[in-house]
Each structure stands twice: as structure tokens, then as C-alpha cells.
Design an enzyme around this catalytic site. Sequence first.
Site, short mmCIF file in Angstrom:
data_model
loop_
_atom_site.label_atom_id
_atom_site.label_comp_id
_atom_site.label_asym_id
_atom_site.label_seq_id
_atom_site.Cartn_x
_atom_site.Cartn_y
_atom_site.Cartn_z
N ASN A 7 0.87 -1.18 0.00
CA ASN A 7 0.00 0.00 0.00
C ASN A 7 0.91 1.23 0.00
OD1 ASN A 7 -1.81 2.03 0.44
ND2 ASN A 7 -2.71 1.15 2.29
N LYS A 14 3.51 0.67 2.92
CA LYS A 14 3.16 -0.35 3.90
C LYS A 14 3.27 -1.69 3.20
CE LYS A 14 -0.53 1.82 6.42
NZ LYS A 14 -1.96 1.83 6.60
N ARG A 89 -2.67 -2.06 -3.36
CA ARG A 89 -3.92 -1.32 -3.14
C ARG A 89 -3.88 -0.08 -4.02
NH1 ARG A 89 -5.01 3.20 1.01
NH2 ARG A 89 -7.26 3.41 0.86
N HIS A 179 -12.91 2.90 0.74
CA HIS A 179 -12.87 1.79 1.71
C HIS A 179 -13.52 0.52 1.16
CE1 HIS A 179 -12.93 4.94 5.19
NE2 HIS A 179 -11.69 4.60 4.91
N ARG A 237 -11.59 15.28 8.70
CA ARG A 237 -12.39 15.64 7.52
C ARG A 237 -13.81 16.07 7.91
NH1 ARG A 237 -11.12 10.14 4.28
NH2 ARG A 237 -9.21 9.82 5.47
N GLU A 330 -14.04 -1.37 15.78
CA GLU A 330 -13.59 -2.61 16.40
C GLU A 330 -13.23 -2.44 17.88
OE1 GLU A 330 -10.41 -4.35 14.02
OE2 GLU A 330 -11.54 -3.87 12.20
N ASN A 331 -12.78 -1.21 18.22
CA ASN A 331 -12.29 -1.00 19.60
C ASN A 331 -13.18 -0.13 20.47
OD1 ASN A 331 -9.59 -2.31 19.34
ND2 ASN A 331 -9.43 -0.80 17.71
N GLU A 381 -8.10 -5.65 5.06
CA GLU A 381 -7.97 -5.25 3.66
C GLU A 381 -6.80 -5.96 2.98
OE1 GLU A 381 -8.34 -1.28 5.45
OE2 GLU A 381 -8.96 -0.63 3.46
P1 ADP Z 1 -7.29 4.59 9.58
O1 ADP Z 1 -8.49 5.19 8.94
O2 ADP Z 1 -6.12 5.52 9.71
O3 ADP Z 1 -6.94 3.20 9.07
P2 ADP Z 1 -8.05 3.16 12.01
O4 ADP Z 1 -9.03 2.26 11.38
O5 ADP Z 1 -6.78 2.58 12.51
O6 ADP Z 1 -7.74 4.42 11.10
O7 ADP Z 1 -8.80 3.89 13.23
C1 ADP Z 1 -8.18 4.87 14.02
C2 ADP Z 1 -9.20 5.38 15.01
O8 ADP Z 1 -9.57 4.31 15.91
C3 ADP Z 1 -8.70 6.53 15.88
O9 ADP Z 1 -9.66 7.58 15.92
C4 ADP Z 1 -8.63 5.88 17.26
O10 ADP Z 1 -8.88 6.80 18.29
C5 ADP Z 1 -9.74 4.88 17.17
N1 ADP Z 1 -9.64 3.91 18.27
C6 ADP Z 1 -8.67 3.00 18.51
N2 ADP Z 1 -8.90 2.37 19.69
C7 ADP Z 1 -10.03 2.92 20.21
C8 ADP Z 1 -10.80 2.71 21.40
N3 ADP Z 1 -10.44 1.83 22.30
N4 ADP Z 1 -11.92 3.46 21.59
C9 ADP Z 1 -12.30 4.38 20.67
N5 ADP Z 1 -11.62 4.61 19.53
C10 ADP Z 1 -10.51 3.90 19.31
#
Ligand code: ADP
Length: 396
Positions: A7, A14, A89, A179, A237, A330-331, A381
Site C-alpha cells: 500500500n 506499507k 492497493r 474503503h 475531515r 472494532e475497539n 484489507e
Molecule cells: P485509519 O483510517 O487511519 O486506518 P483506524 O481504522 O486505525 O484508522 O482507526 C483509528 C481510530 O480508531 C482513531 O480515531 C482511534 O482513536 C480509534 N480507536 C482506537 N482504539 C479505540 C478505542 N479503544 N476506543 C475508541 N476509539 C478507538
Amino acid sequence: MKILVINCGSSSLKYQLIDMNDESTIASGLCERVGLDGKITAKAKGQKVKFDVSMPDHTTAFYEVKKILTEGDLKVIDSLEEIAAIGHRVVQGGALYKESCLVNEQVKADIDMLSDLAPLHNPAHIQGINAAEDVFGKDVPQVVVFDNAFHSTMPPKAYMYPLPYEYYEKHAIRKYGAHGTSHRYVSKRLAELHPEYKKVIICHLGNGSSITAVKDGKVIDTSMGLTPLDGFIMGTRTGAIDPSAVTFLMQKEGLTPAETDNIMNKKSGFLGISGVSSDMRDVEEAAADGNERAQLALDIFYYEVPKIIASYIVALQGLDALVFTAGIGENGCNVREGICKELECLGIKMDYEKNDGIRGKEVRLDAEGSTAAIFMLPTNEELMIARDTKEIVEAL
Ligand code: ADP
């Protein structure tokens, strides 16, 4: 079969080496500040190593990747010949590419021609493809996987902008989405788990975020547009705003199109509203500490996301499953909860206890009696790119 997934960004590269026998990641890494001073983070064999190295261009970055994979402590292969193919990608395939394909001179020329629609990304992808050719030789097949290809099934009523038609004909201005590789991976994964779900909404929530409505495995609408600026509030954004606000701002501040673009892409969103950070975790922390603008950024997010989901329920004429993915999806347990609370009026009910603490693993999250299933499915991805690459190379 081992496949190298690449990527390339304008100053980054990456990589991920994937063993397609068991779809495991053998090695991965990130070359940053290519063209500047050069920094590499490399992972393999359970180790993570960071070092500085001069990388004046993408070709030197590829030579560094080759060295990491074949020499020293992180060595995982004896020679580059073990790599069967390279999958890249590519952000923008316009309306030309509806699926992944093998790289040839015509494909490269098309990606270059489409740079107008992705000025930060497509030129970097071409550099990456050429650099890979220099380092790996022309005999290693290279495949390109277009980020917006999955969205190519959208009907004209979803992708056309009601501008004078001549601008569509002249400049191909329309919604393309983004995406797509992530949405496709998640959509396929859900179909493996539950083939009976036909009306699906996928929320890819990360630094950049998009929501996609998928009917019978095909995209019918998505929140990103001509570029990945459309949709709803993101890290930096704006998402969708009144188009007149843009021309108004340009006039008032005497801004050029490039300056305006920069403000809307890099200085807006969570960062612009909160003044604190583009990162969801920082914004949540600041809001919890009483920062009103951080709270406002969150309020906008929790207002806009459920509104888009609700509008896609109408577009789909129903909903079987709602899926969360990517960094925030996811988190962010509280983020998933906050969004689902707003959807309760539609009969969509999350099991909040089950949702609490769930991170990074596939799980079903709806409560009994919910009108739709709710899932968290981690995206991948790179694996999607590797799978496409394998399929194309095996058919040669
Ligand atoms: P990118 O679009 O750069 O690939 P990611 O999919 O890695 O981004 O997502 C990054 C976002 O995920 C950031 O805003 C980060 O704060 C959020 N994030 C990661 N862990 C947590 C968490 N535990 N709770 C809320 N947001 C989270």
C-alpha cells in the site's frame, strides 16, 4: 504461495507478506517519510524493530523491504523468488475498473490518468508499481486491487450528483466511494457466517470513516463520494456540508481551491471542532474532562452516524444486519453503544453488557428481540488484496 501486499502513499510504503496456505501474516512493516529522512518499522517472528534509513524514493524503500525480508534478524524468506506475486492497493479506479486485475502498461496508464480523482494516492501507486518492477523484475506478476471497485454496483440514482449533466460527461464527476476493499471483506465474511442476511449496513469507522448499504452482496449506496471527504464527521475531515459553505468560505478568506481542500481534509472533523485531536480516544477523554467542544464533536458524530444508518435502512427497505469495523468500530465499545442507543427507536437493540469490553474479535452483539442482527467483524484489507492476487495469478 506467498504474496506481498503493498500500500503505497505519497511518502510511505506499507507491506505485508502473507502465506496463502493458511492466510497468516509472515511479516509486515511501514516505511515512512520516503523522500524525506526515512523511518522503518518492521515486524516479523514476534519482534518489532524500528530504525532510520535514507529512502530518497519508493525504489529505495522497496530495496529496504527486500533486505528486511531476506537478511538479518527479521529474515523470513531465503530469496525473493519465494514471493509468487505482489498485490497493490489502488485508491481510484474510476468507473473503468470494476474488479482487480493484472498490471500491464495500459492499466498503469489508466491509473495515472485517474490521478485527477485521487491526486494524493494514484501517482504514489504508480511509483510503487514501477519500484516493485525495478526490485522484483518484470517476471513477478503484479495485481492491482481498486478501493472503489466494490462500489461499482451502485445505481445511477445513488452515484449521480444533480449538477448539469455535461460535467459528468466532461469530468466524470460522480460518487465513487472508498474503503471498498474493507467493506467487501466484511460483507463476504458476514455472508460466510450468515448467508441468510440480504440487507446489510457496514460501518467502517476509523480515522477516515464510511458507511455502506449492501443488498444481496452488492453495494447500493455508500457515504463517501467523488473523494473520501464526503459522508460524516471524521478525524480531520468535514464529511458532507452545504456545498455553498465551501464557496462562501473561499470568498471570505480569499482561499485557493488547494487551501480549501487542505482545510476540509486535514483541519476539520474531530480536530477542527474540538481543537484537541483527530483521535477518537483523545476527544472522548477531553469530553469526559468537561471540554465542551470535544463533547460537541462527539455529539455531531452520534447525531450523523445513526442518521445515515437510518437513511440506508430506507434505501435497503429494511435491515437484516448492522456491522461495525475498523479502528473505532472494532475497539470503541462505547461508540458502538452510543450509535445503537440512537437506533433503538427503530427496534434495533444491542446487548450492551455483551458489547462492553469487546475488542478485535468477531462477535454478535444484538439483544433478544432486536429487529436486526448486530456484529463487530474486524476488517482485513490486506488479506482481501492477497486473496484477489492469488486468484488472478492462479488463473494465468
Ligand atoms: P485509519 O483510517 O487511519 O486506518 P483506524 O481504522 O486505525 O484508522 O482507526 C483509528 C481510530 O480508531 C482513531 O480515531 C482511534 O482513536 C480509534 N480507536 C482506537 N482504539 C479505540 C478505542 N479503544 N476506543 C475508541 N476509539 C478507538
